[in-house]
Design a protein around this motif. Structure first.
Motif, mmCIF file in Angstrom:
data_model
loop_
_atom_site.group_PDB
_atom_site.id
_atom_site.type_symbol
_atom_site.label_atom_id
_atom_site.label_comp_id
_atom_site.label_asym_id
_atom_site.label_seq_id
_atom_site.Cartn_x
_atom_site.Cartn_y
_atom_site.Cartn_z
ATOM 1 N N GLY A 87 -40.801 7.081 54.358
ATOM 2 C CA GLY A 87 -40.338 6.677 55.678
ATOM 3 C C GLY A 87 -40.226 5.171 55.812
ATOM 4 N N PRO A 88 -39.622 4.745 56.913
ATOM 5 C CA PRO A 88 -39.335 3.320 57.101
ATOM 6 C C PRO A 88 -40.567 2.433 57.155
ATOM 7 N N GLY A 89 -41.697 2.965 57.567
ATOM 8 C CA GLY A 89 -42.895 2.146 57.663
ATOM 9 C C GLY A 89 -43.542 1.817 56.336
ATOM 10 N N TYR A 90 -43.281 2.632 55.316
ATOM 11 C CA TYR A 90 -43.993 2.467 54.050
ATOM 12 C C TYR A 90 -43.097 2.256 52.840
ATOM 13 N N ARG A 91 -41.801 2.425 52.985
ATOM 14 C CA ARG A 91 -40.927 2.344 51.806
ATOM 15 C C ARG A 91 -40.924 0.976 51.144
ATOM 16 N N ALA A 92 -41.225 -0.074 51.899
ATOM 17 C CA ALA A 92 -41.235 -1.425 51.324
ATOM 18 C C ALA A 92 -42.394 -1.640 50.358
ATOM 19 N N MET A 93 -43.354 -0.716 50.348
ATOM 20 C CA MET A 93 -44.491 -0.865 49.440
ATOM 21 C C MET A 93 -44.086 -0.650 47.982
ATOM 22 N N ILE A 94 -42.965 0.013 47.749
ATOM 23 C CA ILE A 94 -42.434 0.128 46.396
ATOM 24 C C ILE A 94 -41.400 -0.976 46.249
ATOM 25 N N ARG A 95 -41.790 -2.004 45.544
ATOM 26 C CA ARG A 95 -40.958 -3.203 45.423
ATOM 27 C C ARG A 95 -40.039 -3.093 44.213
ATOM 28 N N THR A 96 -38.779 -3.417 44.438
ATOM 29 C CA THR A 96 -37.806 -3.482 43.350
ATOM 30 C C THR A 96 -37.789 -4.902 42.798
ATOM 31 N N VAL A 97 -37.942 -5.014 41.503
ATOM 32 C CA VAL A 97 -37.827 -6.306 40.821
ATOM 33 C C VAL A 97 -36.492 -6.250 40.091
ATOM 34 N N ARG A 98 -35.520 -6.958 40.619
ATOM 35 C CA ARG A 98 -34.156 -6.889 40.096
ATOM 36 C C ARG A 98 -34.089 -7.157 38.597
ATOM 37 N N GLN A 99 -33.290 -6.346 37.942
ATOM 38 C CA GLN A 99 -33.062 -6.424 36.503
ATOM 39 C C GLN A 99 -34.318 -6.156 35.677
ATOM 40 N N VAL A 100 -35.399 -5.698 36.335
ATOM 41 C CA VAL A 100 -36.628 -5.414 35.600
ATOM 42 C C VAL A 100 -37.090 -3.985 35.871
ATOM 43 N N GLY A 101 -37.566 -3.726 37.090
ATOM 44 C CA GLY A 101 -38.095 -2.397 37.396
ATOM 45 C C GLY A 101 -38.729 -2.336 38.763
ATOM 46 N N TYR A 102 -39.937 -1.737 38.825
ATOM 47 C CA TYR A 102 -40.586 -1.481 40.105
ATOM 48 C C TYR A 102 -42.064 -1.812 40.041
#
Length: 77
Positions: free
Chosen positions: A50-65
């Motif tokens: 959901g919108p409140g927690y999805r930011a906790m999985i951070r995308t590191v561009r060109q690398v991963g998560y």
């Protein structure tokens, strides 16, 4: 697989994993081919969190998560 992915990221907070590493560690498969399946599972997981927690999985561009516990949940309106 989404639960295993989330559990692995949470157990190793702030550590950035490449898609290939996640395939090997979570799926227990070599990342010989398409690693985009990781992206699909992360997208599904974020949608479920959901919108409140999805930011906790951070995308590191060109690398991963990475799992970022300091990404403060936003109140749902």
């Amino acid at each position: 697989m989404e639960f295993e992915l989330l559990a692995h990221l949470m157990a190793n907070q702030r550590r950035v994993y490449t898609r290939g590493q996640l395939m090997a560690l979570v799926w227990q498969q070599n990342a010989m081919g398409d690693t985009r399946t990781v992206d699909v599972h992360v997208a599904r997981l974020r949608r479920k969190l959901g919108p409140g927690y999805r930011a906790m999985i951070r995308t590191v561009r060109q690398v991963g998560y990475a799992f970022e516990p300091s990404a403060t949940p936003k109140p749902c309106s």
